[in-house]
Design a protein around this motif. Sequence first.
Motif, mmCIF file in Angstrom:
data_model
loop_
_atom_site.group_PDB
_atom_site.id
_atom_site.type_symbol
_atom_site.label_atom_id
_atom_site.label_comp_id
_atom_site.label_asym_id
_atom_site.label_seq_id
_atom_site.Cartn_x
_atom_site.Cartn_y
_atom_site.Cartn_z
ATOM 1 N N VAL A 80 -6.864 -9.212 -17.561
ATOM 2 C CA VAL A 80 -5.793 -8.301 -17.134
ATOM 3 C C VAL A 80 -6.108 -6.861 -17.540
ATOM 4 C CG1 VAL A 80 -3.333 -7.744 -17.419
ATOM 5 C CG2 VAL A 80 -4.074 -10.122 -17.217
ATOM 6 N N ASN A 81 -6.764 -6.718 -18.680
ATOM 7 C CA ASN A 81 -7.093 -5.387 -19.191
ATOM 8 C C ASN A 81 -8.434 -4.860 -18.663
ATOM 9 O OD1 ASN A 81 -4.757 -5.226 -20.825
ATOM 10 N ND2 ASN A 81 -5.747 -6.587 -22.313
ATOM 11 N N SER A 82 -8.958 -5.533 -17.655
ATOM 12 C CA SER A 82 -10.246 -5.119 -17.112
ATOM 13 C C SER A 82 -10.080 -3.845 -16.283
ATOM 14 C CB SER A 82 -10.849 -6.231 -16.250
ATOM 15 O OG SER A 82 -10.048 -6.406 -15.094
ATOM 16 N N ASP A 83 -11.164 -3.428 -15.605
ATOM 17 C CA ASP A 83 -11.141 -2.184 -14.814
ATOM 18 C C ASP A 83 -10.283 -2.327 -13.563
ATOM 19 O OD1 ASP A 83 -13.082 -0.728 -16.444
ATOM 20 O OD2 ASP A 83 -14.533 -2.179 -15.699
ATOM 21 N N PHE A 84 -9.999 -3.553 -13.148
ATOM 22 C CA PHE A 84 -9.292 -3.736 -11.882
ATOM 23 C C PHE A 84 -7.847 -3.262 -11.970
ATOM 24 C CE2 PHE A 84 -6.696 -6.034 -8.848
ATOM 25 C CZ PHE A 84 -7.409 -5.865 -7.671
ATOM 26 N N ASN A 85 -7.097 -3.756 -12.968
ATOM 27 C CA ASN A 85 -5.670 -3.457 -13.044
ATOM 28 C C ASN A 85 -5.355 -1.971 -13.167
ATOM 29 O OD1 ASN A 85 -5.162 -6.107 -12.703
ATOM 30 N ND2 ASN A 85 -4.260 -6.476 -14.716
ATOM 31 N N PRO A 86 -6.078 -1.179 -14.004
ATOM 32 C CA PRO A 86 -5.791 0.274 -14.041
ATOM 33 C C PRO A 86 -5.971 0.932 -12.680
ATOM 34 C CG PRO A 86 -7.081 -0.364 -15.948
ATOM 35 C CD PRO A 86 -7.035 -1.556 -15.061
ATOM 36 N N MET A 87 -7.025 0.515 -11.947
ATOM 37 C CA MET A 87 -7.251 1.101 -10.632
ATOM 38 C C MET A 87 -6.164 0.675 -9.662
ATOM 39 S SD MET A 87 -9.516 3.093 -9.059
ATOM 40 C CE MET A 87 -8.212 3.923 -8.159
ATOM 41 N N ALA A 88 -5.716 -0.590 -9.771
ATOM 42 C CA ALA A 88 -4.644 -1.102 -8.908
ATOM 43 C C ALA A 88 -3.331 -0.369 -9.171
ATOM 44 C CB ALA A 88 -4.477 -2.605 -9.145
ATOM 45 N N LEU A 89 -3.017 -0.094 -10.438
ATOM 46 C CA LEU A 89 -1.811 0.655 -10.778
ATOM 47 C C LEU A 89 -1.883 2.091 -10.244
ATOM 48 C CD1 LEU A 89 -1.251 -0.611 -14.442
ATOM 49 C CD2 LEU A 89 0.141 -1.148 -12.418
ATOM 50 N N GLN A 90 -3.098 2.688 -10.291
ATOM 51 C CA GLN A 90 -3.264 4.050 -9.747
ATOM 52 C C GLN A 90 -3.046 4.041 -8.240
ATOM 53 O OE1 GLN A 90 -6.437 6.534 -11.373
ATOM 54 N NE2 GLN A 90 -7.014 7.177 -9.299
ATOM 55 N N LEU A 91 -3.479 2.939 -7.565
ATOM 56 C CA LEU A 91 -3.265 2.813 -6.125
ATOM 57 C C LEU A 91 -1.773 2.728 -5.818
ATOM 58 C CD1 LEU A 91 -4.295 2.351 -3.209
ATOM 59 C CD2 LEU A 91 -4.404 -0.102 -3.758
ATOM 60 N N LEU A 92 -1.029 1.879 -6.598
ATOM 61 C CA LEU A 92 0.416 1.744 -6.400
ATOM 62 C C LEU A 92 1.125 3.072 -6.587
ATOM 63 C CD1 LEU A 92 1.274 -1.653 -8.113
ATOM 64 C CD2 LEU A 92 1.623 -1.058 -5.718
ATOM 65 N N SER A 93 0.716 3.805 -7.631
ATOM 66 C CA SER A 93 1.349 5.093 -7.903
ATOM 67 C C SER A 93 1.116 6.055 -6.754
ATOM 68 C CB SER A 93 0.769 5.671 -9.199
ATOM 69 O OG SER A 93 1.249 6.969 -9.417
ATOM 70 N N TYR A 94 -0.113 6.085 -6.205
ATOM 71 C CA TYR A 94 -0.420 7.013 -5.113
ATOM 72 C C TYR A 94 0.352 6.626 -3.850
ATOM 73 C CZ TYR A 94 -2.971 9.462 -1.459
ATOM 74 O OH TYR A 94 -3.292 10.247 -0.382
ATOM 75 N N ILE A 95 0.422 5.314 -3.542
ATOM 76 C CA ILE A 95 1.138 4.870 -2.338
ATOM 77 C C ILE A 95 2.616 5.210 -2.457
ATOM 78 C CG2 ILE A 95 1.862 2.840 -1.032
ATOM 79 C CD1 ILE A 95 -0.846 1.580 -1.747
ATOM 80 N N GLY A 96 3.154 5.093 -3.700
ATOM 81 C CA GLY A 96 4.576 5.371 -3.916
ATOM 82 C C GLY A 96 4.934 6.806 -3.626
ATOM 83 N N ARG A 97 4.035 7.769 -3.882
ATOM 84 C CA ARG A 97 4.348 9.186 -3.647
ATOM 85 C C ARG A 97 3.684 9.737 -2.373
ATOM 86 N NH1 ARG A 97 0.522 9.159 -7.806
ATOM 87 N NH2 ARG A 97 -1.359 10.428 -7.357
ATOM 88 N N LEU A 98 3.103 8.844 -1.561
ATOM 89 C CA LEU A 98 2.414 9.276 -0.341
ATOM 90 C C LEU A 98 3.397 9.823 0.678
ATOM 91 C CD1 LEU A 98 -0.245 9.340 1.364
ATOM 92 C CD2 LEU A 98 0.400 7.063 2.200
ATOM 93 N N ASP A 99 3.070 10.989 1.230
ATOM 94 C CA ASP A 99 3.861 11.597 2.298
ATOM 95 C C ASP A 99 3.246 11.151 3.613
ATOM 96 O OD1 ASP A 99 5.316 13.093 4.025
ATOM 97 O OD2 ASP A 99 4.658 15.065 3.263
ATOM 98 N N THR A 100 3.938 10.220 4.293
ATOM 99 C CA THR A 100 3.380 9.647 5.520
ATOM 100 C C THR A 100 3.430 10.590 6.710
ATOM 101 O OG1 THR A 100 5.528 8.644 5.994
ATOM 102 C CG2 THR A 100 3.912 7.285 4.825
ATOM 103 N N ALA A 101 4.116 11.737 6.530
ATOM 104 C CA ALA A 101 4.198 12.708 7.627
ATOM 105 C C ALA A 101 2.988 13.641 7.633
ATOM 106 C CB ALA A 101 5.478 13.524 7.503
#
Length: 555
Positions: free
Chosen positions: A154-175
């Motif tokens: 869980v603490n590997s390189d995957f989860n931090p990158m996945a959380l960064q992806l979620l954060s970016y998608i959450g604030r993405l301006d689709t317009a």
Amino acid sequence: MALDKESGYRKNFLLIVTFIVLISILFILSLFLAFNFSKKYIENEFVSEKVNVLEQTIKPYNDFFQIKMPQVSYYSGYLDSASASRFADTTTLKYPFVSKITFYDSEVKNMPVKDGVNSKSFGFGPKNIYQFGKNVSADSIKIYSEENRKSFDVNSDFNPMALQLLSYIGRLDTAKVPGQEELFTNFSVVASNKITYLNIPSFEELKVYKEMLHKKLPQSPVYKLGMFVFQLDPSKIKIINTKPSLFQSIQVQALTYDPINISDENMTTEIALPNAFSNFKLYFISSKDHIKKEIFIYFLPIAMVLLLVYGVLLLIAFLIFRNLNINSKMFKLQYDFVNNLTHEFKTPVSVIKIAGNNIKSATSLSERELGLYGKILDEEADKLNGLMNKLLAFTQIENKAIKLNEEEVNIRDFIESTIESHTLKHPDFNMTYEVAGFKTFITDPVLMGSLFDNLAENAYKYSKPDKKILHISAKLIKGVLVFRFTDKGIGIQSSELNNIFKKFFRIQNEYNQMGSVGLGLAFCKELVNFMQGEITVKSRVGTGTEFKIVLPYNK
């Protein structure tokens, strides 16, 4: 008057010496300043050139980071293990500092995943995990699968990158379509000796991801999304030494590296590596002797230019000194010439004046007295006339204002005539001659006679009373006439031989005390040159002198 002039020349010579001293001091000072400038320049370059070394050394890393890594996006998310393996092979081959590559074959789902990151109806997790590298064995390439999930951390390189992806998608301006720099920044993570890079989806997929984050979509889409983790080894960075003349050794060291033994014999400098290598630095070492050598290499051309300028100034000083010296000698010669010429004129003029006064004051003169006074007046007038003629002829010959009056001359008669005139004048003068190879030749008898008379007169004048001997030799040798005048006189010092043909030059000896104009031998040389010939001299002090004249043979 002469002393004042000589004093003036001494002052000029003192100025030359002062000039030489000043330019010598300036030359030494310039060398000192040039060396200090070279030293400062090389030392500053030792510090500043490290930037160029850094730029060239990290150029492959920048190429990898800015060009090679983004190539993952060309696959548009559809990387499989085979594609990832080929990509990893080309990367580790071209960039040796990439020691290991971990590939996460992942999926984005509209439902929770067992391993990975879940948020509402959005799930992102790996299907398979592979590792590639030179030290990875074939049986350990695949380290995770949905069937074998034990190795997932869980603490590997995957989860931090996945959380960064979620954060970016959450604030993405689709317009608004995001820029490449924004995407690259949010889909990569740079850590110490490690770079995590997530394949950048298309803008349309990102908009679907945002919808999946908030609700369950009817079609329950699944998207493949690959992720790479690049393990970097700073020790494998190839150092490009752009200035080996400055840097003897360049090493990659930890940022905290500080050698215990710092030698005074070495110069060191350092510069931090950027980005994923920020915990490391390039450490530069050179011995002070090596730096000194480089300083001298830089200093040498400057010193040569300064030496050239100094040499030119010395040459100018020498030429001025030589000119002053020549002027001083010329002044002395001209001064002696005027004195001697005055004496030469004064003596016959005085004798003529005395004879004239005696004739004028006498009430009556006997025939014997008249003959005596007439002879005196005639002889002294001849002396004046001869002196004037010599000066006039010398000037004319020197300025090429006369022409040769060529006549056929019988050499025996010519020499015998010369001998007869001189033995009548000087009964103690023993003159002999020899002729071989010719009888007559074409020449100007007047000029030739002046030449013979001058050399004969010199032979008599500069010989001791018991050695007034002259032998004249005239021979035709290899098509040219060779005349030799050999006496048994006092001789000439070798140091004076190069000067005797100069105008106004007089050898200082007992035979010149009564005065000499200093034109006799100069006149002879001008005569011979005018007749397109050559005159040379050989002499030994106390033994005698031989003058050799070579003339073209005209018959």
